[in-house]
Design an enzyme around this catalytic site. Structure first.
Site: not given
Length: 177
Positions: A99, A141-142, A145
């Site tokens: 990341c 993964h994004e 966030h």
């Protein structure tokens, strides 16, 4: 709004991002331009708005082969606004993740192999996409966030420094990027 790359420990990375409500806002287009530029200069394969200091629901998914991900499929960067997972396969697969906001760390993380997602384009058009394997991993993964999480909170089965990852997993000299 500042657009420096935010690192773990920055409070914005633990906040739930706000939905975009005005697609014609010039600030949104500026944010997207900054994100695309940051993604390109950082050699990343994905990016979320909180990573550049904006608590808005905007992510980029941009799979491509790199030294870290040599088998990744090639795709143009996709801007996704207010993305919402619709479905995820129960099949979990392990994969190495890093990341831009967690420097010098790689983790072996379990993610759904397939996802179906609804999102808006920068022009406000609603779209759907289904992904599997690496692009599905990037999206998950994004998306994390946007809900205030980083991959470390997914309890990686193994954590390595970037140098260890390059040497042990990729078989490359530790100086390769």
């Amino acid at each position: 709004m500042t657009f420096s790359l935010r690192q773990i420990g920055d409070p914005i990375l633990t906040q739930v991002a706000e939905p975009v409500t005005e697609f014609r806002d010039p600030g949104l287009q500026h944010l997207i331009e900054i994100m695309l530029s940051t993604l390109k200069t950082s050699s990343g394969v994905g990016l979320a708005a909180p990573q550049v200091g904006s608590s808005l629901q905007v992510i980029l998914v941009a799979s491509r082969p790199t030294l870290r991900y040599p088998e990744a499929p090639q795709m143009e960067p996709l801007v996704m606004i207010n993305p919402r997972p619709l479905a995820a396969s129960p099949e979990q697969v392990l994969g190495w993740e890093g990341c831009l906001s967690v420097p010098d760390q790689r983790g072996l993380v379990a993610r759904s192999r397939e996802v179906e997602v609804e999102y808006y384009t920068p022009q406000g058009s609603r779209q759907r996409v289904a992904w599997q394997d690496f692009p599905a991993r990037i999206f998950q993964h994004e998306y994390d966030h946007l809900i205030g999480q980083v991959f470390l909170q997914r309890h990686p089965q193994q954590l390595l420094s970037e140098a260890e990852y390059q040497a042990q997993i990729l078989g490359q000299p530790a100086t390769a990027a």
